[in-house]
Design a protein around this motif. Structure first.
Motif, short mmCIF file in Angstrom:
data_model
loop_
_atom_site.label_atom_id
_atom_site.label_comp_id
_atom_site.label_asym_id
_atom_site.label_seq_id
_atom_site.Cartn_x
_atom_site.Cartn_y
_atom_site.Cartn_z
N GLY A 3 8.68 -3.94 12.08
CA GLY A 3 7.69 -3.06 11.48
C GLY A 3 7.63 -2.94 10.20
O GLY A 3 6.44 -3.23 9.46
N SER A 38 6.24 -6.17 8.13
CA SER A 38 4.66 -6.01 7.77
C SER A 38 4.20 -4.90 6.89
O SER A 38 3.56 -5.15 6.21
CB SER A 38 3.93 -5.67 9.09
OG SER A 38 4.05 -6.87 9.89
N LEU A 39 5.08 -3.81 7.01
CA LEU A 39 4.36 -2.88 6.34
C LEU A 39 4.68 -2.77 4.68
O LEU A 39 3.94 -2.84 3.92
CB LEU A 39 5.22 -1.40 6.92
CG LEU A 39 5.02 -0.16 6.07
CD1 LEU A 39 3.49 0.20 6.40
CD2 LEU A 39 5.91 1.10 6.67
N GLY A 44 2.56 -5.35 3.43
CA GLY A 44 1.11 -4.95 3.69
C GLY A 44 0.78 -4.05 2.19
O GLY A 44 0.16 -3.95 1.55
N ALA A 52 -9.69 -5.89 3.53
CA ALA A 52 -8.68 -6.89 4.10
C ALA A 52 -7.08 -6.56 3.59
O ALA A 52 -6.29 -6.68 4.10
CB ALA A 52 -9.11 -8.00 4.03
N TYR A 53 -7.12 -6.04 2.40
CA TYR A 53 -5.79 -5.49 1.63
C TYR A 53 -4.70 -4.80 2.77
O TYR A 53 -3.80 -4.95 2.28
CB TYR A 53 -5.98 -5.05 0.24
CG TYR A 53 -7.01 -5.85 -0.40
CD1 TYR A 53 -6.86 -7.17 -0.67
CD2 TYR A 53 -7.95 -5.14 -1.09
CE1 TYR A 53 -7.81 -7.88 -1.58
CE2 TYR A 53 -9.26 -5.89 -1.58
CZ TYR A 53 -9.07 -6.88 -1.80
OH TYR A 53 -9.97 -7.68 -2.56
N TRP A 54 -5.30 -3.84 3.25
CA TRP A 54 -4.66 -2.88 3.96
C TRP A 54 -4.31 -3.47 5.20
O TRP A 54 -3.33 -2.69 6.13
CB TRP A 54 -5.59 -1.67 4.29
CG TRP A 54 -5.70 -0.97 2.62
CD1 TRP A 54 -6.53 -0.86 1.95
CD2 TRP A 54 -4.58 0.13 2.28
NE1 TRP A 54 -6.35 -0.12 0.91
CE2 TRP A 54 -4.94 0.38 1.09
CE3 TRP A 54 -3.17 0.33 2.90
CZ2 TRP A 54 -4.41 1.29 0.27
CZ3 TRP A 54 -2.41 1.22 2.14
CH2 TRP A 54 -3.02 1.42 0.81
N GLU A 55 -4.70 -4.73 5.82
CA GLU A 55 -4.63 -5.07 7.23
C GLU A 55 -3.07 -5.18 7.58
O GLU A 55 -2.90 -4.59 8.69
CB GLU A 55 -5.08 -6.35 7.36
CG GLU A 55 -6.26 -6.48 8.37
CD GLU A 55 -6.77 -7.69 8.23
OE1 GLU A 55 -8.15 -7.60 7.87
OE2 GLU A 55 -6.35 -8.69 8.46
N LYS A 56 -2.30 -5.68 6.65
CA LYS A 56 -0.94 -5.92 7.05
C LYS A 56 0.00 -4.49 7.31
O LYS A 56 0.78 -4.16 8.19
CB LYS A 56 -0.07 -6.80 6.22
CG LYS A 56 -0.09 -8.21 6.69
CD LYS A 56 0.85 -9.14 5.81
CE LYS A 56 0.59 -10.66 5.74
NZ LYS A 56 0.66 -11.48 4.44
N ALA A 57 -0.55 -3.65 6.12
CA ALA A 57 0.08 -2.42 6.25
C ALA A 57 -0.10 -1.76 7.42
O ALA A 57 0.76 -0.96 7.96
CB ALA A 57 -0.20 -1.82 4.87
N GLY A 87 1.77 -2.90 10.51
CA GLY A 87 3.13 -2.76 10.41
C GLY A 87 3.47 -1.26 10.92
O GLY A 87 4.19 -0.85 11.81
N THR A 88 2.25 -0.44 10.39
CA THR A 88 2.50 0.91 10.91
C THR A 88 2.28 1.27 12.38
O THR A 88 2.87 2.03 12.92
CB THR A 88 1.28 1.82 10.05
OG1 THR A 88 1.55 1.49 8.89
CG2 THR A 88 1.51 3.32 10.27
N LEU A 132 -4.76 -13.45 0.42
CA LEU A 132 -5.15 -12.69 -0.77
C LEU A 132 -4.36 -12.65 -1.86
O LEU A 132 -4.67 -12.76 -2.87
CB LEU A 132 -5.18 -11.28 -0.22
CG LEU A 132 -6.06 -10.97 1.04
CD1 LEU A 132 -5.88 -9.61 1.43
CD2 LEU A 132 -7.51 -11.06 0.28
N LYS A 163 -12.26 -12.39 3.23
CA LYS A 163 -11.01 -12.39 4.44
C LYS A 163 -10.20 -13.26 4.26
O LYS A 163 -10.32 -14.63 3.92
CB LYS A 163 -11.83 -12.40 5.92
CG LYS A 163 -12.47 -11.06 6.27
CD LYS A 163 -11.88 -10.08 6.68
CE LYS A 163 -12.36 -8.79 7.07
NZ LYS A 163 -11.62 -7.47 7.21
#
Lengths: 325, 309, 340
Positions: A114, A117-118, A121, B282-287, B290-291, C174, C203
């Motif tokens: 987790g 990814s976090l 991200g 889209a920049y927030w997607e991975k974060a 993960g959350t 990105l 995207k």
């Protein structure tokens, strides 16, 4: 032992067939290029020793790299101050993993998957993917490219970290309790060990050192980007397991890990110097690293099996010796 | 009631998200895009189901992306050489099963840890594929796309296949002896052995099944477009593991239901398009992804029967 | 088995130690040039990443030039987009003892340090495809500037849409540096010339065709007024086209992008994709190697204003940029003539 022999064999093979392999500059390169993965492997080792795993170190490296770059370039902090904050952030991130793993007793594999990814991200969100940081003072960049007393600067940092972790694992109660936890967490708890605290320490240390690796990588590449360190966690785990640490925890050594790091680094470098396979050396070293990992694991199992069988045969053979003779 | 707490809570979150979308972005539900979105996630569902079975058996398979990619390229090459699809499909499943068998043999036969074994086969497979294909696309002959059924029928067929597979596997996992054996081995291999189950054989079987499903999924994916991309399947392992975990499969083995995994995947695959429809950058997607995974495991902890050992 | 072993060992050794007799013989070819006799020129070509059709085609052109000129070509690059890898490979080449390094830079500033180190050791450096800082190389083989690419993309899109309406971009990741450069220029051109057009979303597709297809499908649903999808990494162009086709919006939503003609032929011919933009990739590889050899032999010196690259003819040099020509727009009418 096998690994040390393998490393020697690599050296013989590559100095015979690789172009300019033994040139001092090349050996310096090998050291420089494997520092970051080496650092990650060094802290991955205690984590694996406890029977855990940390998949988030590569992502954390990326997050710390952009944070460090942003602080130096946008906030105008001195590299020293920025480094201190970055190390702190690394520690906090490691602490976050530790909190979920020890307080909530969640499996490390899934927690760090987790945060894998976090953290990445967050690095992308901070930079919006596009920002890269490359304005660093030369005095800082020396960390990545200068030499000190004949060795690359970062090698000294690496030696220091390796020394500290070697002492921790092999000469203190920390190492003993990590092994005990790896063998049996319940047993360790009944034996009165502060299991949670010792576990947390391993993950926090992983976070701090990942931050350190981020700073060194930034100094070497002279640029910080959100995708720094992608895939490093796999290489670090490979080095640790190759170096003889059991993935189930309980046994392993720091010097084995160092040998594992060296074996992979030399393999990658050496293959790219053999003229006839230069063109495919990267893919080939990937394939070989994978195969080597499986061979090391299988070899370990096979040796154990053989020695057990020998032991069994000896015990069963002893009484029957007179009649045979 | 509380037995199905996990499935119900995932469904509730999903419902909440869908109703928010219904208010803020009603176009999310326009039928044609919805259909193609669902159809395009069927391969991921097939892989996630296999992953769940492996995880219930207390193992993990990180190499699925490589198995998926290798079978996709192999099937694509066969199809491009005029081998008919009805012949390629079983071959793909067989190839996948073979790769799964290698993993299974290393894990169950030699007693090696699955995470490291499949990590090694993931890397080896990926690099071999890159050596072999060099990123080249494979063009498929006419009549392969949508099994030659036309787009809408083809998409419904895919969805039907996916639903059929969930139903079948969910039923089998509860009602067939083999299914129960997996749960038994996953919750306590030693006890299972004493009860007469052979843990090694069961583990080997789950990896073969995983490989076969990954091969099957590769074909279900390649019929949705006229070209095969050799990079297909990259990152699939994370998606599958995340779907299983969100759906309530315990990483420590022995617990989880396949319907939960189905819901987990639905939830996971709704997030990304939902962000597009809600116009989040889209920049927030991975974060965010993960959350969600972390929240799911934390929720697992506080769940009534959270007796993960 | 015992008898087989030495044979196998010999075979393995032969495989490892040499790629044929031509290696050990002193340079028999290398026409005309004052190359030091006895040693072949060794030129290292660095792609942004391997296993990528674009660079496979660059290598094809480079191989051709290497064979003609009798050069040893070393082609090596990262297998993923790890930004640190390119530096390592360049540093590795310095100790390997190559004569020229020709690099396509993933990291403009990051790789400059390594290239400067190479220059300090007497290795000639030039860049191709994407440049580094000017002080870290002698020449840049310029197939199209970031500005040229960005502007061409934006201008073509505007023309397709009648200079108004919404459009979206599909990129690789990105963090991809060159694509971010292009995006910047696309946005700059948009602001400057096309006030009635609007960029609604960007995207990432992780460089995977299938992901590009899914993302485009989502965009088409989320933005019903979308008039154009611009795919700026090569796997995304056929992916975006397939999504538009499946949504039944072929022709209504225009597709354009940077990609290879072969992957897009079917879509261009059936009218789903309107324009594919690229240069002649093989020529880029050929020119790069040709110029690299000339640089090593001293035939190409700083200050030159033109360069004659074999069959490519006389090419202009602007400053330190060797110009290959403008990006080429492949459309329905001409795409059939190209095979790469």
């Amino acid at each position: 032992m096998i690994l040390a022999a393998f490393l020697v064999a690599e050296f013989i093979l590559f100095s015979a067939t690789g172009r300019n392999f033994l040139q001092p500059d090349n050996l310096t390169n090998i050291v420089r290029h494997s520092t970051e993965i080496g650092l990650l492997a060094l802290v991955m080792m205690p984590v694996i020793l406890t029977g855990g795993i940390d998949l988030s170190v590569g992502s954390l490296l990326g997050l710390c790299a952009v944070l460090f770059g942003k602080m130096v370039q946008d906030a105008g902090l001195s590299p020293g101050a920025a480094a201190a904050v970055t190390l702190l952030v690394g520690g906090i991130a490691g602490g976050f993993n530790a909190l979920l793993i020890t307080r909530l007793r969640l499996p490390p594999l899934i927690v760090t998957l987790g945060t894998f990814s976090l953290f990445r991200g967050l690095a992308e969100a901070i930079t919006k993917g596009t920002a890269t940081y490359s304005k660093f003072p030369d005095s800082f960049l020396a960390l990545g490219s200068a030499t000190f007393l004949g060795l690359p600067t970062q090698a000294w940092v690496f030696v220091a970290v390796a020394g500290v972790i070697w002492i921790l694992v092999h000469r203190t109660t920390f190492g003993r309790s990590w092994r005990a936890i790896g063998f049996s967490p319940e047993g360790a708890r009944y034996a009165g060990l502060p299991v949670e605290r010792r576990l947390a320490f391993a993950y926090v240390m992983a976070g701090v050192v990942a931050a350190l690796a981020a700073i060194i990588l930034t100094a070497r590449v002279t640029q910080a980007r959100a995708d720094a360190g992608t895939g490093y966690e796999l290489l670090a785990i490979t080095a640790v397991v190759l170096g003889g640490t059991s993935i189930f925890g309980g046994t392993g050594s720091v010097h084995g890990t160092l040998l594992g790091v060296a074996a992979i680094a030399v393999l990658t470098n050496g293959l790219s110097r053999i003229p006839s396979i230069m063109g495919v050396s990267r893919e080939l070293s990937g394939v070989l690293t994978g195969a080597l990992l499986i061979a090391a694991l299988a070899g370990g199992v096979l040796m154990k099996f053989l020695s057990e069988r020998r032991a069994r045969r000896q015990t069963s053979a002893t009484p029957s010796t007179p009649s045979n003779a | 009631m509380s037995r199905y707490f996990r499935e119900l809570s995932v469904a509730a979150v999903l419902a909440l998200m869908l109703s928010a979308l219904a208010v803020f972005a009603p176009s999310f539900f326009s039928p044609a895009p919805l259909l193609s979105r669902l159809a395009s996630e069927v391969p991921a569902l097939v892989v996630a189901l296999g992953m769940a079975v492996v995880m219930i058996g207390r193992q993990i398979d990180i190499s699925v992306g490589s198995i998926f990619g290798l079978t996709a390229v192999l099937s694509g090459t066969l199809l491009a050489n005029q081998v008919p699809l009805p012949l390629v499909l079983p071959l793909a499943i067989l190839t996948g099963a073979l790769f799964g068998g290698i993993n299974g043999w290393l894990v169950a036969g030699l007693g090696l840890p699955s995470i490291v074994v499949t990590l090694a086969t993931l890397v080896t497979g990926r690099e071999l594929l890159s050596l072999w294909q060099q990123g080249r696309f494979i063009s498929l002959p006419e009549g392969v796309q949508w099994f030659g059924l036309g787009q809408t029928t083809g998409q419904w067929t895919l969805i039907a296949v996916g639903l059929l597979l969930v139903t079948l596997m969910a039923w089998a996992s509860r009602n067939l002896a083999a299914g129960r054996f997996i749960y038994a081995v996953g919750s306590d291999p030693e006890a299972a052995r004493l009860a007469g189950v052979r843990p090694g054989a069961v583990t080997f079987g789950t990896f073969v099944l995983m490989g076969a499903l990954a091969g099957f999924a590769a074909v279900l994916n390649l019929v949705q477009s006229p070209q095969v991309d050799p990079k297909a399947g990259g990152g699939l392992e994370l998606k599958a593991i995340a779907a299983a975990v969100i759906g309530g499969v315990a990483v420590t083995g022995g617990r989880g239901r396949l319907w939960g995994v189905f819901l987990g995947l639905l939830l996971l695959t709704t997030i990304n398009p939902a962000l597009t429809y809600l116009r989040v950058e889209a920049y927030w997607e991975k974060a965010i992804q993960g959350t969600v995974i972390l929240l799911a495991v934390v929720a697992d902890r506080f769940q009534g029967n959270g007796g993960a050992k | 088995m015992k008898r087989l072993l030495p044979i196998l060992a010999c075979a393995a050794l032969a495989l490892i130690t040499g790629c044929g007799p031509s290696e050990s013989k002193p340079g028999t070819s290398a026409p005309g040039g004052p190359a030091p006799a006895g040693k072949k020129l060794s030129i290292a070509l660095l792609p942004k990443s391997k296993g990528n059709q674009y660079f496979v085609n660059v290598k094809k052109g480079a191989d051709k030039a290497a064979a003609e000129l009798g050069i040893e070509l070393i082609f090596d690059g990262p297998t993923n987009t790890d930004p640190a890898k390119q530096n390592e490979i360049v540093e590795n080449w310095i100790t390997l003892g190559v004569d020229v390094i020709a690099a396509a830079c993933e990291n403009r500033d990051g790789i400059a340090t390594a290239l400067k180190k190479a220059q300090a050791k007497g290795i000639k450096v030039l860049t191709y495809d994407s440049d580094t800082t000017p002080d870290a190389r002698s020449f840049f083989v310029n197939q199209a500037t970031a500005q040229g690419i960005g502007y061409t993309l934006m201008d073509t899109a505007a023309k397709l849409c009648g200079e108004e309406g919404e459009f979206a971009i599909i990129t690789a990741t990105l963090t991809a540096a060159n694509m971010n450069e292009w995006r910047k220029n696309i946005e700059a051109r948009l602001k400057e010339k096309y006030p009635k057009m609007k960029l609604v979303d960007t995207k990432p597709c992780d460089d995977q065709k299938d992901k590009a297809q899914q993302e485009t499908a989502n965009l088409l649903g989320a933005y019903p007024n979308l008039k154009c999808v611009m795919a700026i990494c090569s796997p995304a162009v056929p992916g975006a086209a397939e999504a538009v086709k499946q949504a039944g919006k072929a022709g209504k939503v225009k597709v354009l992008g940077l990609g290879l003609p072969n992957e897009n032929k079917a879509y261009v011919k059936s009218g789903v994709t309107q324009a594919v933009i690229l240069w002649k990739v093989e020529d880029l590889g050929y020119l790069t190697l040709h110029a690299a050899a000339a640089l090593a032999k001293g035939e190409l010196k700083p200050g030159a204003t033109s360069y004659k690259a074999g069959p490519l003819g006389e090419l202009k040099i602007e400053g330190t940029d060797i110009l290959l020509g403008q990006p080429f727009v492949f459309t329905k009418d001409n795409i059939e003539q190209f095979d790469f």
